[in-house]
Design an enzyme around this catalytic site. Structure first.
Site, PDB file in Angstrom:
ATOM      1  N   LYS A 133     -20.967  -7.184  -2.992  1.00 43.82           N
ATOM      2  CA  LYS A 133     -20.106  -8.377  -3.008  1.00 43.82           C
ATOM      3  C   LYS A 133     -19.608  -8.776  -1.621  1.00 43.82           C
ATOM      4  CE  LYS A 133     -18.262  -8.516  -7.697  1.00 43.82           C
ATOM      5  NZ  LYS A 133     -17.045  -8.607  -8.518  1.00 43.82           N
ATOM      6  N   ASP A 175     -14.667 -14.833  -9.793  1.00 43.62           N
ATOM      7  CA  ASP A 175     -13.749 -13.846 -10.398  1.00 43.62           C
ATOM      8  C   ASP A 175     -12.312 -14.371 -10.387  1.00 43.62           C
ATOM      9  OD1 ASP A 175     -15.565 -11.851 -11.047  1.00 43.62           O
ATOM     10  OD2 ASP A 175     -15.420 -10.875  -9.092  1.00 43.62           O
TER      11      ASP A 175
HETATM   12  P1  NAP Z   1     -12.987  -0.677  -6.799  1.00 50.20           P
HETATM   13  O1  NAP Z   1     -13.295  -1.670  -5.735  1.00 50.20           O
HETATM   14  O2  NAP Z   1     -13.616   0.676  -6.756  1.00 50.20           O
HETATM   15  O3  NAP Z   1     -11.374  -0.502  -6.793  1.00 50.20           O
HETATM   16  C1  NAP Z   1     -10.722   0.409  -7.643  1.00 50.20           C
HETATM   17  C2  NAP Z   1      -9.281   0.587  -7.174  1.00 50.20           C
HETATM   18  O4  NAP Z   1      -8.652   1.504  -8.079  1.00 50.20           O
HETATM   19  C3  NAP Z   1      -9.152   1.200  -5.778  1.00 50.20           C
HETATM   20  O5  NAP Z   1      -8.029   0.662  -5.129  1.00 50.20           O
HETATM   21  C4  NAP Z   1      -8.927   2.676  -6.075  1.00 50.20           C
HETATM   22  O6  NAP Z   1      -8.152   3.351  -5.127  1.00 50.20           O
HETATM   23  C5  NAP Z   1      -8.111   2.595  -7.348  1.00 50.20           C
HETATM   24  N1  NAP Z   1      -8.234   3.821  -8.124  1.00 50.20           N
HETATM   25  C6  NAP Z   1      -9.374   4.335  -8.664  1.00 50.20           C
HETATM   26  N2  NAP Z   1      -9.100   5.475  -9.333  1.00 50.20           N
HETATM   27  C7  NAP Z   1      -7.761   5.681  -9.187  1.00 50.20           C
HETATM   28  C8  NAP Z   1      -6.877   6.708  -9.625  1.00 50.20           C
HETATM   29  N3  NAP Z   1      -7.306   7.736 -10.367  1.00 50.20           N
HETATM   30  N4  NAP Z   1      -5.572   6.606  -9.289  1.00 50.20           N
HETATM   31  C9  NAP Z   1      -5.116   5.568  -8.548  1.00 50.20           C
HETATM   32  N5  NAP Z   1      -5.916   4.566  -8.103  1.00 50.20           N
HETATM   33  C10 NAP Z   1      -7.215   4.631  -8.423  1.00 50.20           C
HETATM   34  O7  NAP Z   1     -13.341  -1.261  -8.235  1.00 50.20           O
HETATM   35  P2  NAP Z   1     -13.242  -2.796  -8.715  1.00 50.20           P
HETATM   36  O8  NAP Z   1     -14.532  -3.460  -8.518  1.00 50.20           O
HETATM   37  O9  NAP Z   1     -12.034  -3.366  -8.090  1.00 50.20           O
HETATM   38  O10 NAP Z   1     -13.052  -2.602 -10.289  1.00 50.20           O
HETATM   39  C11 NAP Z   1     -11.876  -2.005 -10.782  1.00 50.20           C
HETATM   40  C12 NAP Z   1     -11.775  -2.179 -12.298  1.00 50.20           C
HETATM   41  O11 NAP Z   1     -11.706  -3.561 -12.636  1.00 50.20           O
HETATM   42  C13 NAP Z   1     -12.957  -1.605 -13.076  1.00 50.20           C
HETATM   43  O12 NAP Z   1     -12.452  -1.021 -14.241  1.00 50.20           O
HETATM   44  C14 NAP Z   1     -13.764  -2.827 -13.429  1.00 50.20           C
HETATM   45  O13 NAP Z   1     -14.496  -2.665 -14.636  1.00 50.20           O
HETATM   46  C15 NAP Z   1     -12.676  -3.876 -13.613  1.00 50.20           C
HETATM   47  N6  NAP Z   1     -13.167  -5.226 -13.370  1.00 50.20           N
HETATM   48  C16 NAP Z   1     -13.173  -6.101 -14.421  1.00 50.20           C
HETATM   49  C17 NAP Z   1     -13.626  -7.386 -14.231  1.00 50.20           C
HETATM   50  C18 NAP Z   1     -13.635  -8.351 -15.384  1.00 50.20           C
HETATM   51  O14 NAP Z   1     -14.303  -9.382 -15.309  1.00 50.20           O
HETATM   52  N7  NAP Z   1     -12.906  -8.076 -16.441  1.00 50.20           N
HETATM   53  C19 NAP Z   1     -14.082  -7.802 -12.972  1.00 50.20           C
HETATM   54  C20 NAP Z   1     -14.045  -6.886 -11.916  1.00 50.20           C
HETATM   55  C21 NAP Z   1     -13.593  -5.583 -12.132  1.00 50.20           C
HETATM   56  P3  NAP Z   1      -8.731   3.748  -3.669  1.00 50.20           P
HETATM   57  O15 NAP Z   1      -8.862   2.439  -2.944  1.00 50.20           O
HETATM   58  O16 NAP Z   1      -7.685   4.619  -3.105  1.00 50.20           O
HETATM   59  O17 NAP Z   1     -10.046   4.415  -3.911  1.00 50.20           O
END
Ligand code: NAP
Length: 287
Positions: free
Chosen positions: A71, A107
């Site tokens: 992305k 998004d």
């Molecule tokens: P990402 O870029 O990997 O970001 C995840 C974030 O969550 C990071 O800030 C990470 O912290 C934090 N995190 C992960 N595990 C954690 C834990 N155990 N404790 C505290 N913080 C934690 O992922 P993303 O692309 O943003 O996606 C995140 C979620 O959103 C996923 O579940 C995805 O399925 C969902 N999502 C949904 C849609 C939709 O259309 N509904 C669209 C996009 C994403 P660090 O930075 O410290 O690693």
């Protein structure tokens, strides 16, 4: 619609991409419209990104979605990036023009869509859990909705500092402040909207939740709890929030609406959102 010699290609690139639900909802909409297109998931490794999109141009792919890990990496490979995608720092939708590929970020529109049905958010406070890719679209969306404060909570101080710095030059980052998770007892009572952008509570760890019942007890009774996760439905977070009597939203509508916004760009016509939603709901229920 039969696949023939005139059928045009759309798709999604990512690594991994086999889990993507986008083919299900896009092909359902294309079938309903009788549009001569096919939407396919293409696994593309990071090292192959530039070659893949050059190949897409060569074979006449009309447009594509982008998911993890491309992305941000795709930005320098595009002829043009919309102001919104530049502000978010990530592109999820690309289309073809005479000048080359143009990228945007749907998004943000997807995140906002279910919130628009609620009363005005102007002047309110949003609490965002996590500071990854989805949190960027959430921050931009909250700024568009007129939130006075957007409080982002993260676990890694370095990543949190980088996140905060990346918004300093952007008008969308105005109301943003960042905090450690230990600030939650102070932040929760102020929140009008709480958005979980972490993967905590996803299907492989469905018993987990970013906020416990004791945390939700601190939240105002009028707050809305929005979990971007769409499997399971509901997540433990949303189940606890419902038990506490709070309004909830899950991530399915965001997924549907970001897809609908992309398909409208590619087809340049209204798309059957209800069909896309139903296709996803049916698919998830049968999985
Ligand atoms: P990402 O870029 O990997 O970001 C995840 C974030 O969550 C990071 O800030 C990470 O912290 C934090 N995190 C992960 N595990 C954690 C834990 N155990 N404790 C505290 N913080 C934690 O992922 P993303 O692309 O943003 O996606 C995140 C979620 O959103 C996923 O579940 C995805 O399925 C969902 N999502 C949904 C849609 C939709 O259309 N509904 C669209 C996009 C994403 P660090 O930075 O410290 O690693």
């Amino acid at each position: 619609m039969a696949i023939t010699g005139t059928t045009q290609l759309l798709g999604v690139i990512g690594d991994p991409v086999t889990h993507s639900l986008s083919p299900v909802m896009h092909n359902a909409a294309l079938a309903e419209l009788g549009a001569d297109y096919l939407y396919v998931a293409f696994p593309v490794a990071a090292a192959g990104l530039a070659a893949a999109i050059a190949g897409f141009a060569a074979i006449g792919v009309q447009g594509f979605n982008i998911t993890i890990p491309h992305k941000q990496a795709i930005l320098p490979l595009l002829a043009e990036v919309t102001a919104e995608a530049q502000a978010v720092g990530a592109v999820n939708t690309v289309w073809r023009t005479a000048a080359g590929w143009v990228g945007t970020n749907t998004d943000v529109a997807g995140f906002i869509a279910p919130l628009k049905a609620k009363p005005t958010w102007t002047g309110r406070t949003a609490l965002v859990l996590g500071n990854g890719g989805a949190a960027r679209a959430v921050v931009a969306g909250c700024a568009q909705l007129g939130f006075a404060a957007v409080q982002v909570v993260g676990r890694n101080p370095n990543k949190l500092a980088t996140f905060a710095a990346s918004w300093r030059a952007s008008p969308l980052g105005g109301p943003l402040t960042t905090h450690g998770w230990d600030a939650l007892p102070t932040l929760l009572p102020m929140a009008d909207l709480i958005v979980n952008t972490t993967p905590i509570g996803m299907h492989h760890a469905a018993e987990q939740t970013p906020l416990a019942a004791a945390d939700l007890a601190l939240v105002p009774a009028t707050a809305v709890i929005y979990d971007l996760i769409y499997t399971p439905r509901p997540t433990k977070l949303l189940d606890l929030a419902t038990r506490r009597g709070l309004a909830t939203l899950d991530g399915l509508e965001m997924l549907v609406q970001q897809g609908a916004a992309a398909l409208e760009i590619w087809l340049q016509q209204p798309v059957p959102v209800a069909t896309m939603r139903q296709a996803l709901t049916d698919w998830l229920a049968s999985a």
